[in-house]
Motif scaffolding. Structure first.
Motif, PDB file in Angstrom:
ATOM      1  N   TRP A  27      12.181   4.560   7.728  1.00  0.00           N
ATOM      2  CA  TRP A  27      11.123   5.533   7.437  1.00  0.00           C
ATOM      3  C   TRP A  27       9.758   4.866   7.505  1.00  0.00           C
ATOM      4  CZ3 TRP A  27       9.979   7.770   1.916  1.00  0.00           C
ATOM      5  CH2 TRP A  27       9.014   8.798   2.026  1.00  0.00           C
ATOM      6  N   PRO A  28       8.922   5.191   8.491  1.00  0.00           N
ATOM      7  CA  PRO A  28       7.555   4.650   8.537  1.00  0.00           C
ATOM      8  C   PRO A  28       6.671   5.392   7.530  1.00  0.00           C
ATOM      9  CG  PRO A  28       8.311   5.440  10.705  1.00  0.00           C
ATOM     10  CD  PRO A  28       9.213   6.018   9.670  1.00  0.00           C
ATOM     11  N   VAL A  29       5.929   4.632   6.717  1.00  0.00           N
ATOM     12  CA  VAL A  29       5.025   5.233   5.730  1.00  0.00           C
ATOM     13  C   VAL A  29       3.644   4.590   5.850  1.00  0.00           C
ATOM     14  CG1 VAL A  29       6.849   5.859   4.110  1.00  0.00           C
ATOM     15  CG2 VAL A  29       5.755   3.626   3.926  1.00  0.00           C
ATOM     16  N   PHE A  30       2.634   5.349   5.482  1.00  0.00           N
ATOM     17  CA  PHE A  30       1.251   4.904   5.595  1.00  0.00           C
ATOM     18  C   PHE A  30       0.673   4.626   4.218  1.00  0.00           C
ATOM     19  CE2 PHE A  30       2.049   7.648   9.302  1.00  0.00           C
ATOM     20  CZ  PHE A  30       1.795   6.732  10.313  1.00  0.00           C
ATOM     21  N   LEU A  31      -0.017   3.502   4.106  1.00  0.00           N
ATOM     22  CA  LEU A  31      -0.587   3.048   2.843  1.00  0.00           C
ATOM     23  C   LEU A  31      -2.079   3.315   2.784  1.00  0.00           C
ATOM     24  CD1 LEU A  31       1.072  -0.493   2.887  1.00  0.00           C
ATOM     25  CD2 LEU A  31       1.784   1.421   1.427  1.00  0.00           C
ATOM     26  N   VAL A  32      -2.572   3.592   1.580  1.00  0.00           N
ATOM     27  CA  VAL A  32      -4.008   3.714   1.355  1.00  0.00           C
ATOM     28  C   VAL A  32      -4.333   3.052   0.024  1.00  0.00           C
ATOM     29  CG1 VAL A  32      -3.877   5.966   0.169  1.00  0.00           C
ATOM     30  CG2 VAL A  32      -5.947   5.321   1.429  1.00  0.00           C
ATOM     31  N   ALA A  33      -5.514   2.491  -0.095  1.00  0.00           N
ATOM     32  CA  ALA A  33      -5.914   1.821  -1.331  1.00  0.00           C
ATOM     33  C   ALA A  33      -6.139   2.833  -2.443  1.00  0.00           C
ATOM     34  CB  ALA A  33      -7.194   1.016  -1.092  1.00  0.00           C
ATOM     35  N   GLY A  34      -5.962   2.377  -3.687  1.00  0.00           N
ATOM     36  CA  GLY A  34      -6.201   3.227  -4.845  1.00  0.00           C
ATOM     37  C   GLY A  34      -4.943   3.430  -5.654  1.00  0.00           C
ATOM     38  N   ILE A  77      12.278   0.934   4.861  1.00  0.00           N
ATOM     39  CA  ILE A  77      10.977   1.586   4.870  1.00  0.00           C
ATOM     40  C   ILE A  77      10.023   0.653   5.604  1.00  0.00           C
ATOM     41  CG2 ILE A  77      10.316   0.622   2.623  1.00  0.00           C
ATOM     42  CD1 ILE A  77       9.026   3.344   1.987  1.00  0.00           C
ATOM     43  N   CYS A  78       9.202   1.201   6.472  1.00  0.00           N
ATOM     44  CA  CYS A  78       8.288   0.392   7.288  1.00  0.00           C
ATOM     45  C   CYS A  78       6.853   0.737   6.923  1.00  0.00           C
ATOM     46  CB  CYS A  78       8.539   0.655   8.775  1.00  0.00           C
ATOM     47  SG  CYS A  78       7.631  -0.447   9.882  1.00  0.00           S
ATOM     48  N   LEU A  79       6.042  -0.277   6.655  1.00  0.00           N
ATOM     49  CA  LEU A  79       4.712  -0.093   6.085  1.00  0.00           C
ATOM     50  C   LEU A  79       3.602  -0.225   7.134  1.00  0.00           C
ATOM     51  CD1 LEU A  79       5.224  -2.340   2.925  1.00  0.00           C
ATOM     52  CD2 LEU A  79       5.586   0.138   3.127  1.00  0.00           C
ATOM     53  N   PHE A  80       2.672   0.738   7.090  1.00  0.00           N
ATOM     54  CA  PHE A  80       1.498   0.716   7.963  1.00  0.00           C
ATOM     55  C   PHE A  80       0.260   1.001   7.112  1.00  0.00           C
ATOM     56  CE2 PHE A  80       5.024   1.882  10.725  1.00  0.00           C
ATOM     57  CZ  PHE A  80       4.838   1.035  11.810  1.00  0.00           C
ATOM     58  N   PRO A  81      -0.718   0.104   7.116  1.00  0.00           N
ATOM     59  CA  PRO A  81      -1.877   0.281   6.238  1.00  0.00           C
ATOM     60  C   PRO A  81      -3.026   1.048   6.891  1.00  0.00           C
ATOM     61  CG  PRO A  81      -1.993  -1.860   7.266  1.00  0.00           C
ATOM     62  CD  PRO A  81      -0.736  -1.209   7.789  1.00  0.00           C
ATOM     63  N   TYR A  82      -3.688   1.858   6.080  1.00  0.00           N
ATOM     64  CA  TYR A  82      -4.975   2.438   6.458  1.00  0.00           C
ATOM     65  C   TYR A  82      -6.033   1.501   5.870  1.00  0.00           C
ATOM     66  CZ  TYR A  82      -8.853   5.782   6.768  1.00  0.00           C
ATOM     67  OH  TYR A  82     -10.052   6.405   7.065  1.00  0.00           O
ATOM     68  N   ASP A 124       4.611  -4.226   9.997  1.00  0.00           N
ATOM     69  CA  ASP A 124       4.032  -4.200  11.340  1.00  0.00           C
ATOM     70  C   ASP A 124       3.211  -5.466  11.529  1.00  0.00           C
ATOM     71  OD1 ASP A 124       3.169  -2.864  13.863  1.00  0.00           O
ATOM     72  OD2 ASP A 124       1.215  -2.901  12.874  1.00  0.00           O
ATOM     73  N   ILE A 125       3.367  -6.106  12.684  1.00  0.00           N
ATOM     74  CA  ILE A 125       2.534  -7.275  13.005  1.00  0.00           C
ATOM     75  C   ILE A 125       1.728  -6.957  14.259  1.00  0.00           C
ATOM     76  CG2 ILE A 125       2.494  -9.698  13.668  1.00  0.00           C
ATOM     77  CD1 ILE A 125       4.927 -10.177  12.020  1.00  0.00           C
ATOM     78  N   ALA A 126       0.464  -6.680  14.061  1.00  0.00           N
ATOM     79  CA  ALA A 126      -0.516  -6.440  15.118  1.00  0.00           C
ATOM     80  C   ALA A 126      -1.873  -6.427  14.436  1.00  0.00           C
ATOM     81  CB  ALA A 126      -0.255  -5.129  15.846  1.00  0.00           C
ATOM     82  N   LEU A 127      -2.914  -6.723  15.188  1.00  0.00           N
ATOM     83  CA  LEU A 127      -4.236  -6.854  14.568  1.00  0.00           C
ATOM     84  C   LEU A 127      -5.022  -5.547  14.521  1.00  0.00           C
ATOM     85  CD1 LEU A 127      -5.455 -10.275  16.047  1.00  0.00           C
ATOM     86  CD2 LEU A 127      -4.212  -9.834  13.912  1.00  0.00           C
ATOM     87  N   ASP A 128      -4.523  -4.481  15.155  1.00  0.00           N
ATOM     88  CA  ASP A 128      -5.353  -3.282  15.283  1.00  0.00           C
ATOM     89  C   ASP A 128      -5.796  -2.650  13.960  1.00  0.00           C
ATOM     90  OD1 ASP A 128      -2.555  -2.756  15.314  1.00  0.00           O
ATOM     91  OD2 ASP A 128      -2.898  -0.704  15.925  1.00  0.00           O
ATOM     92  N   PRO A 129      -5.005  -2.703  12.858  1.00  0.00           N
ATOM     93  CA  PRO A 129      -5.538  -2.107  11.630  1.00  0.00           C
ATOM     94  C   PRO A 129      -6.727  -2.872  11.045  1.00  0.00           C
ATOM     95  CG  PRO A 129      -3.146  -2.325  11.525  1.00  0.00           C
ATOM     96  CD  PRO A 129      -3.621  -3.138  12.690  1.00  0.00           C
ATOM     97  N   TYR A 130      -6.903  -4.115  11.472  1.00  0.00           N
ATOM     98  CA  TYR A 130      -7.919  -4.989  10.884  1.00  0.00           C
ATOM     99  C   TYR A 130      -9.028  -5.360  11.870  1.00  0.00           C
ATOM    100  CZ  TYR A 130      -3.776  -5.434   8.004  1.00  0.00           C
ATOM    101  OH  TYR A 130      -2.667  -5.146   7.232  1.00  0.00           O
ATOM    102  N   GLY A 149      -6.342   5.060  10.922  1.00  0.00           N
ATOM    103  CA  GLY A 149      -7.788   4.946  11.068  1.00  0.00           C
ATOM    104  C   GLY A 149      -8.227   4.099  12.232  1.00  0.00           C
ATOM    105  N   ALA A 150      -7.414   4.056  13.305  1.00  0.00           N
ATOM    106  CA  ALA A 150      -7.745   3.211  14.453  1.00  0.00           C
ATOM    107  C   ALA A 150      -8.299   3.985  15.638  1.00  0.00           C
ATOM    108  CB  ALA A 150      -6.507   2.431  14.900  1.00  0.00           C
ATOM    109  N   SER A 151      -8.354   5.310  15.533  1.00  0.00           N
ATOM    110  CA  SER A 151      -8.746   6.113  16.697  1.00  0.00           C
ATOM    111  C   SER A 151     -10.188   5.876  17.113  1.00  0.00           C
ATOM    112  CB  SER A 151      -8.530   7.602  16.398  1.00  0.00           C
ATOM    113  OG  SER A 151      -7.184   7.873  16.163  1.00  0.00           O
ATOM    114  N   GLY A 152     -11.104   5.928  16.159  1.00  0.00           N
ATOM    115  CA  GLY A 152     -12.520   5.861  16.502  1.00  0.00           C
ATOM    116  C   GLY A 152     -13.003   4.508  16.952  1.00  0.00           C
ATOM    117  N   GLY A 153     -12.302   3.436  16.505  1.00  0.00           N
ATOM    118  CA  GLY A 153     -12.799   2.096  16.795  1.00  0.00           C
ATOM    119  C   GLY A 153     -12.310   1.488  18.090  1.00  0.00           C
ATOM    120  N   LEU A 154     -11.346   2.125  18.747  1.00  0.00           N
ATOM    121  CA  LEU A 154     -10.760   1.530  19.945  1.00  0.00           C
ATOM    122  C   LEU A 154     -11.762   1.508  21.083  1.00  0.00           C
ATOM    123  CD1 LEU A 154      -8.243   0.351  21.327  1.00  0.00           C
ATOM    124  CD2 LEU A 154      -7.622   2.688  21.973  1.00  0.00           C
ATOM    125  N   LYS A 155     -11.987   0.320  21.626  1.00  0.00           N
ATOM    126  CA  LYS A 155     -12.880   0.148  22.779  1.00  0.00           C
ATOM    127  C   LYS A 155     -12.020  -0.092  24.012  1.00  0.00           C
ATOM    128  CE  LYS A 155     -16.713  -1.724  20.004  1.00  0.00           C
ATOM    129  NZ  LYS A 155     -16.117  -1.415  18.682  1.00  0.00           N
TER     130      LYS A 155
END
Length: 334
Positions: free
Chosen positions: A38-45, A81-86, A125-131, A216-222
């Motif tokens: 199950w992929p899930v998305f994380l947010v701070a708070g 469970i698979c974690l993906f951060p916002y 997930d191991i990739a640099l795109d969230p950061y 949150g990676a849509s707007g920053g992709l060049k």
């Protein structure tokens, strides 16, 4: 050589479809909650749920709620469970240093889940795109995504996740040589039991749009990701990539996206016979949900049919946003 079928009426293939009991006896594939990640998305708070408009029914969850979600998933028999951060915009940089921060959102969640729900496997997930301020999976230098410098960063990211207690690392970046580098680093640091599920055949697909919204990676992709993700026209190349990643130390391999690439799933399983997974990606999920919302499809039936397609194509498991819903349905139906 395929045997010829006896002529009608001696062979009536409908005999084996006549009742639910008979259909069950001859069913070639089965689906269980244990087949799902199950992929899930994380947010701070704390105590935060953020709906993702392009993925109806999917939310970003704060760490405390992700722990509750993991408990629920384990109770349903879901394997992992698979974690993906916002990642907050102020934490996105050129050097992507937040990716290996021991206290970043992903690593906090790993520790919290393993403390409360030790029996569920935690995948990362191991990739640099969230950061990455540039939105790419790797470092961007003079407009190009550089390979070897990125691999060095991914190794640091993987080690931080292993130290936090991750069970399965999922390199999704598609850089050359990253599986071998991560495996060597894990062995050197004593993390010999940490498994690697390599995104070996990850295509440069248009089905990822809702996911990029979710993290949150849509707007920053060049630019695009065509220089490192696979050309959708290629099939043989996927087998070369899988072969390489297995030689470098991958324990499991993945095809991504899922349903548009079932032929690749079948070819990988037939060629290598290794644990093979597919990711039913955000665009696939969103298409099904949109059709269901319009009354064009039966949601539960289409969901289960889509998941069974992966098993029929040779997959051992599926990463799917439908995991809790499908697991509940399987439990209800005994």
């Amino acid at each position: 050589m395929r045997k010829t079928v006896a002529p009608f009426p001696k062979t009536r293939l409908r005999r084996l479809r006549s009742t639910p009991a008979v259909r069950g006896l001859v069913r070639e594939n089965s689906l269980s909650a244990q087949d799902m990640i199950w992929p899930v998305f994380l947010v701070a708070g704390e105590n935060i749920r953020q709906p993702i408009p392009s993925m109806p029914g999917v939310e970003r969850l704060s760490v405390d709620l992700v722990v509750e979600a993991a408990e629920m998933a384990a109770g349903l028999g879901i394997s992992a469970i698979c974690l993906f951060p916002y990642t907050a915009q102020n934490l996105k940089t050129e050097d992507c240093a937040e990716a290996w921060n021991p206290d970043n959102l992903t690593n906090q969640a790993i520790r919290a889940i393993k403390a409360r729900v030790p029996d569920i496997a935690v995948m990362t997930d191991i990739a640099l795109d969230p950061y990455n301020i540039n939105g790419h999976d790797g470092y961007v230098v003079e407009g190009k995504i550089v390979n070897d410098e990125t691999v060095a960063a991914l190794v640091k990211m993987g080690l931080a996740q292993a130290e936090a207690g991750a069970d399965i690392l999922g390199p999704s970046d598609m850089m050359d040589g990253r599986i071998g580098a991560i495996r060597d680093a894990l062995e050197g640091a004593g993390h010999r039991d940490v498994a690697i599920m390599s995104y070996s055949a990850k295509y440069s697909s248009s089905f990822y749009g809702p996911f990029r919204d979710a993290v949150g990676a849509s707007g920053g992709l060049k630019g695009d990701k065509n220089t490192y993700q696979m050309d959708p026209a290629n099939g043989d190349e996927a087998l070369r990539l899988v072969e390489r990643d297995l030689a470098e130390g991958a324990d499991m391999v993945m095809v991504k996206p899922g349903m548009p690439y079932l032929d690749i799933c079948r070819r990988v399983k037939d060629a290598f016979g290794v644990p093979t997974f597919a990711y039913q990606v955000s665009g696939e999920y969103a298409m099904i949900e949109a059709a269901v919302a319009n009354g064009w499809l039966d949601g539960d039936k289409v969901m289960m049919e889509s998941l069974m397609a992966f098993k029929r194509a040779g997959c051992d498991g599926i990463l799917t946003y439908f995991a809790p819903r499908a697991a509940k349905l399987l439990k209800e139906n005994g």
